[in-house]
Design an enzyme around this catalytic site. Structure first.
Site: not given
Length: 145
Positions: A22, A99
């Site tokens: 991430y 995402h």
């Protein structure tokens, strides 16, 4: 022009949560960067919740606030939430699914999204820049309506 950026469960942990997937930017840093980048072009509403019902309630409020489009990272709800999908459909606002990581290069259960087939676009794997691209696209679409 008002646009909403909605963040699902665990995205409040960005910056410390699995940086290999991430990145190292916090959610606040991502939101601050977007607010600066779109200043004068759009008024952005940011919202994050770890609770499915709170996200649904927030989505239901958006049309009454004059929001014209949504960028959403549903987090883990991507793969499980028919209710969140139905909430997005119920407000009839165009939305882009975003995402940070490439969900198709991860575990098989992450390959299925309950949102992709009804989203106007999907961006995965481009990190925080994905939000920027999604907002650019939405602005180009809703300003021509």
């Amino acid at each position: 022009m008002q646009l909403a950026v909605l963040q699902g469960p665990n995205l409040n942990r960005l910056g410390s949560r699995e940086p290999a997937h991430y990145g190292s930017a916090t959610l606040q840093e991502i939101h601050d960067t977007l607010a600066r980048a779109f200043s004068g072009r759009a008024s952005l509403i940011f919202y994050q919740s770890n609770h499915e019902g709170a996200l649904i309630d927030r989505i239901h409020q958006l049309p009454d606030e004059g929001v014209r489009g949504v960028v959403i990272n549903p987090g883990g709800l991507t793969h499980t939430s028919v209710a969140l999908r139905d909430a997005l459909l119920s407000v009839a606002l165009p939305f882009v699914e975003v995402h940070l990581s490439n969900i198709h290069a991860r575990e098989p259960f992450r390959h299925r999204s309950y949102f992709s087939d009804v989203a106007v676009g999907v961006i995965a794997g481009l990190g925080p820049a994905g939000y920027h691209y999604a907002l650019d696209y939405l602005l180009s679409q809703v300003s021509t309506e």
